[in-house]
Design a protein around this motif. Structure first.
Motif, mmCIF file in Angstrom:
data_model
loop_
_atom_site.group_PDB
_atom_site.id
_atom_site.type_symbol
_atom_site.label_atom_id
_atom_site.label_comp_id
_atom_site.label_asym_id
_atom_site.label_seq_id
_atom_site.Cartn_x
_atom_site.Cartn_y
_atom_site.Cartn_z
ATOM 1 N N ALA A 2 21.627 38.990 22.721
ATOM 2 C CA ALA A 2 21.724 37.533 22.681
ATOM 3 C C ALA A 2 22.209 37.020 24.020
ATOM 4 O O ALA A 2 23.021 37.647 24.705
ATOM 5 N N ALA A 3 21.685 35.870 24.431
ATOM 6 C CA ALA A 3 22.080 35.299 25.724
ATOM 7 C C ALA A 3 23.539 34.845 25.666
ATOM 8 O O ALA A 3 23.995 34.275 24.670
ATOM 9 N N ARG A 4 24.250 35.105 26.753
ATOM 10 C CA ARG A 4 25.667 34.716 26.819
ATOM 11 C C ARG A 4 25.780 33.215 27.007
ATOM 12 O O ARG A 4 25.033 32.608 27.771
ATOM 13 N N LYS A 5 26.727 32.622 26.289
ATOM 14 C CA LYS A 5 26.962 31.198 26.415
ATOM 15 C C LYS A 5 27.806 30.918 27.658
ATOM 16 O O LYS A 5 28.836 31.562 27.865
ATOM 17 N N THR A 6 27.307 29.986 28.475
ATOM 18 C CA THR A 6 28.062 29.616 29.683
ATOM 19 C C THR A 6 29.175 28.658 29.298
ATOM 20 O O THR A 6 28.966 27.693 28.567
ATOM 21 N N GLN A 7 30.389 28.930 29.768
ATOM 22 C CA GLN A 7 31.548 28.111 29.445
ATOM 23 C C GLN A 7 31.556 26.863 30.329
ATOM 24 O O GLN A 7 31.465 26.943 31.554
ATOM 25 N N ARG A 8 31.612 25.705 29.686
ATOM 26 C CA ARG A 8 31.621 24.472 30.440
ATOM 27 C C ARG A 8 33.020 24.189 30.993
ATOM 28 O O ARG A 8 34.017 24.381 30.302
ATOM 29 N N THR A 9 33.017 23.709 32.225
ATOM 30 C CA THR A 9 34.281 23.341 32.866
ATOM 31 C C THR A 9 34.238 21.878 33.232
ATOM 32 O O THR A 9 33.189 21.363 33.640
ATOM 33 N N SER A 10 35.332 21.190 33.092
ATOM 34 C CA SER A 10 35.410 19.765 33.381
ATOM 35 C C SER A 10 35.460 19.529 34.879
ATOM 36 O O SER A 10 35.967 20.358 35.656
ATOM 37 N N ARG A 11 34.871 18.399 35.296
ATOM 38 C CA ARG A 11 34.945 18.036 36.723
ATOM 39 C C ARG A 11 36.364 17.654 37.144
ATOM 40 O O ARG A 11 36.702 17.739 38.320
ATOM 41 N N ASN A 12 37.102 17.199 36.173
ATOM 42 C CA ASN A 12 38.497 16.804 36.460
ATOM 43 C C ASN A 12 39.415 17.620 35.567
ATOM 44 O O ASN A 12 39.831 17.178 34.504
ATOM 45 N N PRO A 13 39.729 18.848 36.004
ATOM 46 C CA PRO A 13 40.582 19.706 35.164
ATOM 47 C C PRO A 13 42.000 19.137 35.047
ATOM 48 O O PRO A 13 42.481 18.447 35.940
ATOM 49 N N ASP A 14 42.607 19.425 33.900
ATOM 50 C CA ASP A 14 43.967 18.946 33.659
ATOM 51 C C ASP A 14 44.978 19.812 34.399
ATOM 52 O O ASP A 14 44.922 21.048 34.335
ATOM 53 N N LEU A 15 45.909 19.105 35.109
ATOM 54 C CA LEU A 15 47.047 19.835 35.695
ATOM 55 C C LEU A 15 48.039 20.170 34.588
ATOM 56 O O LEU A 15 48.509 21.304 34.479
ATOM 57 N N ILE A 16 48.374 19.169 33.817
ATOM 58 C CA ILE A 16 49.133 19.340 32.589
ATOM 59 C C ILE A 16 48.436 18.504 31.526
ATOM 60 O O ILE A 16 47.524 17.730 31.829
ATOM 61 N N ARG A 17 48.842 18.631 30.331
ATOM 62 C CA ARG A 17 48.159 17.932 29.253
ATOM 63 C C ARG A 17 48.247 16.421 29.462
ATOM 64 O O ARG A 17 49.338 15.858 29.530
ATOM 65 N N GLY A 18 47.021 15.785 29.601
ATOM 66 C CA GLY A 18 46.953 14.337 29.752
ATOM 67 C C GLY A 18 46.960 13.866 31.193
ATOM 68 O O GLY A 18 46.754 12.680 31.449
ATOM 69 N N VAL A 19 47.155 14.766 32.166
ATOM 70 C CA VAL A 19 47.188 14.375 33.580
ATOM 71 C C VAL A 19 46.097 15.149 34.308
ATOM 72 O O VAL A 19 46.147 16.387 34.388
#
Length: 232
Positions: A2-19
């Protein structure tokens, strides 16, 4: 595998939760929203809302019939014109294989729009009048007659249509009486049209030796004859 699912990453990763790592203005440029806005004259494009489906005027039924009601299917079939056999050409002598005149030899005149063949005996020679036959029930012979002088343009499928007559309502006294059915006489107009077609055709037949006797004779198989070896 089965093809491996590529993990999506956000363009604006969180430094801490909510920021997020990037500010709002930084993401505005990073997402290319400025280019979309500049392309449309400094305004973001707006799409018109889809028209909503009209609500049904009749309320849905609360109860359904116990039996399934079958809906007639739409018939999209278009009949194709019947293809005439290559062995059948105007003037070809045919042998009828079914019907009232089974075994009779007739002359083919033309193909009608319905696909049926217009043939004639002629009537004076073998008693076959102008009639329609299906090409599935004829044998085409190699014998031909010149019919170039015969005009058959006025003959079509409507010419052979039967007249619809209203049924007579019988009274109580006539119910038990056996009525004599009167034999329908052929209109004089059709008799004249039959003669008009047969007259030039008989002249052409008389010009060929033994052709008149050939058309008058009925075709039949005798003992010892092999149909698959016959040449017509």
């Amino acid at each position: 595998m089965a093809a491996r699912k590529t993990q999506r990453t956000s363009r604006n990763p969180d430094l801490i939760r909510g920021v997020g790592k990037y500010s709002r203005s930084k993401m505005y440029h990073k997402r290319g929203l400025w280019a979309i806005k500049a392309k449309h004259g400094g305004v973001f494009p707006r799409h018109d809302p889809k028209p909503q489906a009209l609500a049904p005027l009749e309320k849905p039924l609360k109860f359904y019939p116990a039996d399934d009601v079958k809906k007639p299917l739409a018939n999209k079939h278009k009949p194709k014109p019947t293809k005439l056999r290559s062995s059948i050409t105007p003037g070809t002598v045919l042998i009828l294989l079914a019907g009232r005149f089974m075994g009779k030899r007739v002359v083919f005149l033309k193909q009608l729009p319905s696909g049926l063949l217009l043939v004639t005996g002629p009537f004076k020679i073998n008693g076959v009048p102008l009639r329609r036959v299906n090409q599935s029930y004829v044998i085409a012979t190699s014998t031909k007659v010149d019919i170039s002088v015969i005009n058959v343009d006025k003959f079509d499928d409507k010419y052979f249509a039967k007249e619809v007559e209203k049924k007579k309502i019988k009274g109580e006294g006539e119910f038990f009486e056996a009525e004599k059915e009167e034999k329908k006489a052929l209109p004089d107009g059709k008799k004249d049209e039959q003669k008009a077609v047969d007259a030039p055709l008989i002249k052409s037949i008389d010009g060929v030796p033994d052709l008149k006797a050939y058309l008058a004779a009925r075709f039949s198989l005798k003992a010892g004859m092999k149909p698959h070896e016959l040449v017509f």
